[in-house]
Design a protein around this motif. Structure first.
Motif, short mmCIF file in Angstrom:
data_model
loop_
_atom_site.label_atom_id
_atom_site.label_comp_id
_atom_site.label_asym_id
_atom_site.label_seq_id
_atom_site.Cartn_x
_atom_site.Cartn_y
_atom_site.Cartn_z
N MET A 251 56.03 -18.75 -65.11
CA MET A 251 55.82 -19.89 -64.22
C MET A 251 55.49 -21.11 -65.06
O MET A 251 54.86 -21.02 -66.09
N GLU A 252 55.92 -22.24 -64.59
CA GLU A 252 55.72 -23.49 -65.32
C GLU A 252 54.25 -23.81 -65.46
O GLU A 252 53.42 -23.39 -64.66
N ARG A 253 53.94 -24.58 -66.51
CA ARG A 253 52.56 -24.96 -66.77
C ARG A 253 51.98 -25.80 -65.63
O ARG A 253 50.79 -25.75 -65.38
N ARG A 254 52.84 -26.56 -64.95
CA ARG A 254 52.33 -27.44 -63.89
C ARG A 254 51.75 -26.65 -62.72
O ARG A 254 51.03 -27.20 -61.91
N PHE A 255 52.08 -25.40 -62.61
CA PHE A 255 51.56 -24.59 -61.51
C PHE A 255 50.38 -23.73 -61.90
O PHE A 255 49.88 -22.96 -61.08
N SER A 256 49.90 -23.83 -63.12
CA SER A 256 48.77 -22.99 -63.53
C SER A 256 47.52 -23.33 -62.73
O SER A 256 46.78 -22.44 -62.31
N LYS A 257 47.27 -24.62 -62.47
CA LYS A 257 46.11 -25.00 -61.65
C LYS A 257 46.30 -24.52 -60.21
O LYS A 257 45.37 -24.02 -59.58
N TRP A 258 47.53 -24.66 -59.70
CA TRP A 258 47.80 -24.24 -58.33
C TRP A 258 47.57 -22.73 -58.18
O TRP A 258 47.04 -22.28 -57.18
N GLU A 259 47.96 -21.95 -59.16
CA GLU A 259 47.76 -20.51 -59.09
C GLU A 259 46.27 -20.17 -58.99
O GLU A 259 45.88 -19.28 -58.23
N ARG A 260 45.44 -20.89 -59.71
CA ARG A 260 43.99 -20.66 -59.62
C ARG A 260 43.44 -21.08 -58.25
O ARG A 260 42.60 -20.40 -57.68
N LEU A 261 43.94 -22.20 -57.72
CA LEU A 261 43.48 -22.68 -56.42
C LEU A 261 43.91 -21.74 -55.29
O LEU A 261 43.14 -21.46 -54.38
N ARG A 262 45.13 -21.26 -55.36
CA ARG A 262 45.63 -20.42 -54.26
C ARG A 262 44.97 -19.05 -54.23
O ARG A 262 44.92 -18.40 -53.19
N VAL B 189 41.02 -31.92 -42.41
CA VAL B 189 41.56 -30.58 -42.17
C VAL B 189 43.08 -30.66 -42.11
O VAL B 189 43.78 -29.86 -42.75
N ALA B 190 43.59 -31.63 -41.39
CA ALA B 190 45.05 -31.80 -41.29
C ALA B 190 45.64 -32.17 -42.65
O ALA B 190 46.67 -31.63 -43.06
N TRP B 191 44.99 -33.08 -43.36
CA TRP B 191 45.47 -33.49 -44.69
C TRP B 191 45.45 -32.31 -45.65
O TRP B 191 46.42 -32.10 -46.39
N GLY B 192 44.38 -31.54 -45.65
CA GLY B 192 44.28 -30.38 -46.53
C GLY B 192 45.34 -29.33 -46.22
O GLY B 192 45.94 -28.75 -47.12
N TYR B 193 45.59 -29.11 -44.93
CA TYR B 193 46.62 -28.15 -44.53
C TYR B 193 48.00 -28.62 -44.98
O TYR B 193 48.80 -27.83 -45.49
N PHE B 194 48.28 -29.91 -44.78
CA PHE B 194 49.56 -30.47 -45.22
C PHE B 194 49.74 -30.32 -46.72
O PHE B 194 50.81 -29.93 -47.21
N MET B 195 48.71 -30.64 -47.48
CA MET B 195 48.79 -30.55 -48.94
C MET B 195 48.94 -29.10 -49.39
O MET B 195 49.68 -28.80 -50.32
N TRP B 196 48.25 -28.18 -48.72
CA TRP B 196 48.36 -26.76 -49.05
C TRP B 196 49.79 -26.28 -48.83
O TRP B 196 50.39 -25.65 -49.70
N THR B 197 50.34 -26.58 -47.65
CA THR B 197 51.69 -26.08 -47.34
C THR B 197 52.75 -26.70 -48.23
O THR B 197 53.66 -26.02 -48.68
N SER B 198 52.63 -27.99 -48.53
CA SER B 198 53.63 -28.62 -49.39
C SER B 198 53.51 -28.10 -50.83
O SER B 198 54.53 -27.88 -51.49
N SER B 199 52.31 -27.88 -51.30
CA SER B 199 52.13 -27.32 -52.66
C SER B 199 52.63 -25.89 -52.73
O SER B 199 53.25 -25.48 -53.71
N GLU B 200 52.38 -25.13 -51.69
CA GLU B 200 52.82 -23.74 -51.66
C GLU B 200 54.35 -23.66 -51.61
O GLU B 200 54.95 -22.81 -52.26
N LYS B 201 54.99 -24.54 -50.85
CA LYS B 201 56.45 -24.56 -50.80
C LYS B 201 57.04 -24.88 -52.17
O LYS B 201 58.02 -24.25 -52.60
#
Length: 100
Positions: free
Chosen positions: A1-12, A66-78
Motif C-alpha cells: 500500500m502506498e505511503r500516503r495511506f499509512s496514516k489512514w490505515e492507523r486511523l481506520r 458528525v456529518a462532516w466526519g462521516y463524509f470524510m470517513w467515507t471519501s477516505s475509505e473509498k
C-alpha cells in the motif's frame, strides 16, 4: 500500500465512530463553534449574549461535525479501497503473467 495511506490505515483501525468523534465533532465542530461565536460577537455588535450564541454554536456545529466526519470517513475509505484494488490488479500474480 502506498505511503500516503499509512496514516489512514492507523486511523481506520480505531473505527469510524472514533474518527467521527475526534475529527468531526471535536476538531471541526467545537473549533468552528468557538471561532464562529467570536467572529459573530466581534462583527455583530448588536448581538446581546455571547454565552447564548456560544451554547447554541456548541450544539449545532458539533452536530454538523458528525456529518462532516462521516463524509470524510467515507471519501477516505473509498480512496483507500480504490488504491488497494488497483494495487492488487497491478501485481504480477493478479495479471496472470507468472502462469507460464
Amino acid at each position: 500500500m502506498e505511503r500516503r495511506f499509512s496514516k489512514w490505515e492507523r486511523l481506520r483501525e480505531k473505527g469510524m465512530w472514533s474518527y467521527i468523534l475526534k475529527y468531526g465533532v471535536l476538531y471541526w465542530g467545537v473549533t468552528t463553534a468557538i471561532l464562529f461565536t467570536l467572529a459573530s460577537v466581534f462583527f455583530m455588535e448588536g448581538y446581546s449574549s455571547f454565552w447564548t450564541l456560544l451554547l447554541l454554536s456548541l450544539v449545532l456545529f458539533p452536530l454538523g461535525g458528525v456529518a462532516w466526519g462521516y463524509f470524510m470517513w467515507t471519501s477516505s475509505e473509498k480512496a483507500y479501497q480504490k488504491a488497494n484494488t488497483s494495487e492488487q490488479d497491478d501485481s504480477p500474480d493478479a495479471s496472470g503473467a507468472g502462469d507460464l
